[in-house]
Design a protein around this motif. Sequence first.
Motif, mmCIF file in Angstrom:
data_model
loop_
_atom_site.group_PDB
_atom_site.id
_atom_site.type_symbol
_atom_site.label_atom_id
_atom_site.label_comp_id
_atom_site.label_asym_id
_atom_site.label_seq_id
_atom_site.Cartn_x
_atom_site.Cartn_y
_atom_site.Cartn_z
ATOM 1 N N ARG A 167 -118.970 19.725 7.950
ATOM 2 C CA ARG A 167 -117.600 19.989 7.721
ATOM 3 C C ARG A 167 -116.756 18.963 6.931
ATOM 4 N NH1 ARG A 167 -114.644 20.889 11.883
ATOM 5 N NH2 ARG A 167 -115.723 21.611 13.682
ATOM 6 N N CYS B 5 -110.576 19.150 4.970
ATOM 7 C CA CYS B 5 -109.562 19.521 5.883
ATOM 8 C C CYS B 5 -110.187 20.494 7.105
ATOM 9 C CB CYS B 5 -109.227 21.647 4.209
ATOM 10 S SG CYS B 5 -111.449 21.981 4.204
ATOM 11 N N SER B 6 -111.136 19.634 7.118
ATOM 12 C CA SER B 6 -111.697 19.790 8.812
ATOM 13 C C SER B 6 -112.505 21.441 8.736
ATOM 14 C CB SER B 6 -110.586 20.155 9.662
ATOM 15 O OG SER B 6 -109.995 18.843 9.440
ATOM 16 N N THR B 7 -112.404 22.349 7.546
ATOM 17 C CA THR B 7 -113.087 23.633 7.520
ATOM 18 C C THR B 7 -114.553 23.154 7.637
ATOM 19 O OG1 THR B 7 -111.640 23.997 6.667
ATOM 20 C CG2 THR B 7 -112.682 25.738 6.894
ATOM 21 N N CYS B 8 -115.225 23.964 8.146
ATOM 22 C CA CYS B 8 -116.784 23.728 7.889
ATOM 23 C C CYS B 8 -116.942 25.175 7.071
ATOM 24 C CB CYS B 8 -117.370 24.042 9.681
ATOM 25 S SG CYS B 8 -117.175 22.618 10.280
ATOM 26 N N HIS B 9 -118.278 24.707 6.654
ATOM 27 C CA HIS B 9 -119.351 26.146 5.637
ATOM 28 C C HIS B 9 -120.636 25.429 6.266
ATOM 29 C CE1 HIS B 9 -119.616 22.722 2.893
ATOM 30 N NE2 HIS B 9 -119.978 23.472 2.311
ATOM 31 N N CYS C 166 -116.414 20.750 -1.071
ATOM 32 C CA CYS C 166 -116.183 21.711 -0.275
ATOM 33 C C CYS C 166 -115.371 23.258 -0.837
ATOM 34 C CB CYS C 166 -114.794 20.988 0.807
ATOM 35 S SG CYS C 166 -113.725 22.030 1.774
ATOM 36 N N HIS D 222 -113.959 24.744 0.965
ATOM 37 C CA HIS D 222 -111.882 25.762 0.574
ATOM 38 C C HIS D 222 -111.083 24.829 0.541
ATOM 39 C CE1 HIS D 222 -113.532 28.233 4.098
ATOM 40 N NE2 HIS D 222 -114.532 26.767 3.913
ATOM 41 N N CYS D 223 -111.729 23.708 -0.123
ATOM 42 C CA CYS D 223 -110.452 22.774 -0.524
ATOM 43 C C CYS D 223 -111.244 21.757 -1.977
ATOM 44 C CB CYS D 223 -110.233 21.448 -0.295
ATOM 45 S SG CYS D 223 -110.972 20.397 0.730
ATOM 46 N N ASN E 124 -115.675 27.769 13.131
ATOM 47 C CA ASN E 124 -114.694 27.159 12.968
ATOM 48 C C ASN E 124 -112.998 28.055 13.567
ATOM 49 O OD1 ASN E 124 -114.261 25.742 10.415
ATOM 50 N ND2 ASN E 124 -115.375 27.511 8.767
#
Length: 146
Positions: free
Chosen positions: A10, A14-18, A27, A29-30, A58
């Motif tokens: 995580r 941005c609190s998004t998991c991958h 990350c 995402h960001c 997510n």
Amino acid sequence: MTNAGYNVIRCPACSTCHGRKGSALSCPHCGQNLKENGILVMSVTSAEDLRREVTLANTPPELRDMLRSRILRKEPLSDFNQETPSRIIGRWVQESCEDDGSITVHSIQQTLNRNHSDLDANEVIEQAEVQGMLLRLDVGRWMLLE
Ligand SMILES: [Zn+2]
């Protein structure tokens, strides 16, 4: 982070998991650098498990259990929307009310489009009728009861 398995990571920014095999880098995402501050949510043993757990991580918590059971039953995720919770359907039906208080397939369809849902407007109406939310006034025309 030194874990060498398949990891769900995580991003604190941005609190998004991958998912990643080995330790986190950045990350996707960001772009946040995750070498130092990536949060290891869990480690699994296969790429397939990793994909599943990332999807679940997510997903909003209230939908997670339903999604998990569907995945475990190996149903295609494209069917996921078929089980949109009735309270969401209820909200969409309410949002579809026209100025005179009536609801049509067209107004429901517009709300579905706005919410990027691929549900069928007729099915939404059918479900809302079954739940007693809608009363049929005329062909293709309903009234909101609550
Ligand atoms: Zn991020």
